[in-house]
Scaffold this motif. Structure first.
Motif, short mmCIF file in Angstrom:
data_model
loop_
_atom_site.label_atom_id
_atom_site.label_comp_id
_atom_site.label_asym_id
_atom_site.label_seq_id
_atom_site.Cartn_x
_atom_site.Cartn_y
_atom_site.Cartn_z
N THR A 129 135.60 72.96 7.27
CA THR A 129 136.10 72.34 6.04
C THR A 129 136.72 73.34 5.08
N GLY A 130 135.97 74.35 4.68
CA GLY A 130 136.50 75.30 3.72
C GLY A 130 135.40 76.08 3.04
N ARG A 131 135.78 76.69 1.90
CA ARG A 131 134.84 77.52 1.15
C ARG A 131 134.94 77.15 -0.33
N VAL A 132 133.78 77.10 -1.00
CA VAL A 132 133.74 76.76 -2.42
C VAL A 132 132.91 77.83 -3.13
N GLU A 133 133.52 78.50 -4.11
CA GLU A 133 132.80 79.45 -4.94
C GLU A 133 132.29 78.73 -6.19
N VAL A 134 131.04 79.01 -6.53
CA VAL A 134 130.37 78.33 -7.64
C VAL A 134 130.12 79.36 -8.74
N ASP A 135 130.67 79.12 -9.93
CA ASP A 135 130.54 80.05 -11.06
C ASP A 135 129.18 79.89 -11.75
N PRO A 136 128.87 80.78 -12.69
CA PRO A 136 127.60 80.65 -13.43
C PRO A 136 127.51 79.33 -14.20
N SER A 137 126.28 78.94 -14.48
CA SER A 137 125.97 77.73 -15.27
C SER A 137 126.55 76.47 -14.64
N SER A 138 126.39 76.35 -13.33
CA SER A 138 126.94 75.20 -12.61
C SER A 138 125.83 74.46 -11.86
N ARG A 139 126.12 73.19 -11.59
CA ARG A 139 125.19 72.34 -10.83
C ARG A 139 126.03 71.51 -9.87
N LEU A 140 125.83 71.74 -8.56
CA LEU A 140 126.65 71.13 -7.52
C LEU A 140 125.74 70.51 -6.48
N ARG A 141 125.97 69.25 -6.14
CA ARG A 141 125.13 68.52 -5.19
C ARG A 141 125.94 68.07 -3.99
N LEU A 142 125.35 68.17 -2.79
CA LEU A 142 125.99 67.69 -1.56
C LEU A 142 125.62 66.22 -1.36
N VAL A 143 126.63 65.34 -1.40
CA VAL A 143 126.40 63.90 -1.33
C VAL A 143 126.54 63.40 0.11
N THR A 144 127.63 63.77 0.77
CA THR A 144 127.92 63.29 2.12
C THR A 144 128.46 64.45 2.94
N ASN A 145 128.05 64.48 4.20
CA ASN A 145 128.55 65.54 5.08
C ASN A 145 128.81 64.99 6.47
N GLY A 146 129.27 63.74 6.52
CA GLY A 146 129.52 63.11 7.80
C GLY A 146 130.87 63.46 8.37
N PRO A 147 131.13 63.05 9.59
CA PRO A 147 132.42 63.31 10.23
C PRO A 147 133.56 62.67 9.44
N GLY A 148 134.58 63.45 9.14
CA GLY A 148 135.75 62.93 8.45
C GLY A 148 135.60 62.79 6.96
N ARG A 149 134.43 63.09 6.39
CA ARG A 149 134.26 62.99 4.94
C ARG A 149 133.16 63.95 4.48
N LYS A 150 133.55 64.88 3.63
CA LYS A 150 132.61 65.80 2.99
C LYS A 150 132.70 65.55 1.50
N ARG A 151 131.58 65.25 0.88
CA ARG A 151 131.59 64.86 -0.53
C ARG A 151 130.58 65.67 -1.32
N LEU A 152 131.07 66.31 -2.38
CA LEU A 152 130.22 67.03 -3.31
C LEU A 152 130.27 66.34 -4.67
N SER A 153 129.28 66.65 -5.50
CA SER A 153 129.26 66.13 -6.86
C SER A 153 129.06 67.30 -7.81
N LEU A 154 130.08 67.57 -8.65
CA LEU A 154 130.00 68.64 -9.64
C LEU A 154 129.52 68.01 -10.94
N GLU A 155 128.26 68.23 -11.26
CA GLU A 155 127.69 67.63 -12.46
C GLU A 155 128.04 68.43 -13.70
#
Length: 232
Positions: A135-161
């Motif tokens: 899929t790729g690479r995601v860098e997360v900066d300070p003071s962040s909150r990131l949740r993995l919602v879906t990781n199925g075939p054909g769809r990767k979904r994150l939630s940046l709160e």
């Protein structure tokens, strides 16, 4: 013969009765008679106790059955793979001590894993990167909150709160999605930075390619070099 002999021993005895008395004499009860008045006082209490136990027995049995069924369902669901299950994202520490749930990723702990439903949190002094080879690479900066919602075939979904991420995606267009409180970012083959502040407002900067922003049927396409703002 008078029948009174059978009850109180008065009257003329009958020879057959005397024979029976002699034959059964060894079984005669030789203990004092029970105190019937005392038994009459105790018996209602014992009956109430028995009634209480019998009355609640079905309810207690039903509760036990429900608890056993709930435990069985929990174990079955726990062992059943999720429909969105897929490979976990690799989490690497860049600075400080980012956390995945309760697991802290320090300089000596080695990389971590971000699975379905788990949240990556960085404090004011930590940074991290998450990678999924396909899929790729995601860098997360300070003071962040990131949740993995879906990781199925054909769809990767994150939630940046909240916080900031820098995404470099090589998956086919439309497969990588990031939810924010104000819109949904859909990767169209690109490199971009996405920020979400404490109010839920978002800011997206596209560095390469295109990014689609969607919300309730509305769409915007942000090309490289453009900036897009959203508000809750």
């Amino acid at each position: 013969m008078k029948d009174d002999y059978l009850w109180d021993g008065s009257g003329e005895p009958d020879p057959e009765i005397q024979k029976l008395e002699a034959a059964l004499g060894r079984y005669r009860h030789n203990q004092p008679a029970p105190a019937f008045d005392r038994l009459r006082e105790i018996r209602p209490v014992e009956q109430r106790r028995a009634f209480f136990s019998l009355r609640w027995l079905p309810q207690l049995g039903a509760v036990a059955v429900i608890v056993l069924l709930a435990a069985a369902v929990f174990l079955v669901l726990r062992s059943r793979p999720s429909g969105n299950a897929g490979p976990s994202w690799d989490v690497a520490r860049l600075e400080g001590t980012p956390r995945v749930g309760w697991h802290a990723i320090g300089d000596k702990s080695g990389p971590g894993k971000l699975g379905i439903g788990q949240t990556l949190v960085t404090d004011n002094f930590s940074r991290a990167t998450i990678t999924l080879d396909e899929t790729g690479r995601v860098e997360v900066d300070p003071s962040s909150r990131l949740r993995l919602v879906t990781n199925g075939p054909g769809r990767k979904r994150l939630s940046l709160e909240r916080g900031t991420i820098h995404a470099t995606i090589w998956a086919p267009p439309g497969e990588f999605v990031v939810d924010t409180p104000s819109a949904v970012a859909v990767d169209l083959g690109c490199v971009y930075t996405l920020q979400v502040d404490d109010s839920g407002a978002g800011l997206l900067r596209t560095t390469m390619g295109w990014v689609g922003f969607k919300l309730k049927g509305h769409e915007s396409f942000i090309p490289a070099g453009a900036i897009f703002q959203t508000r809750p």
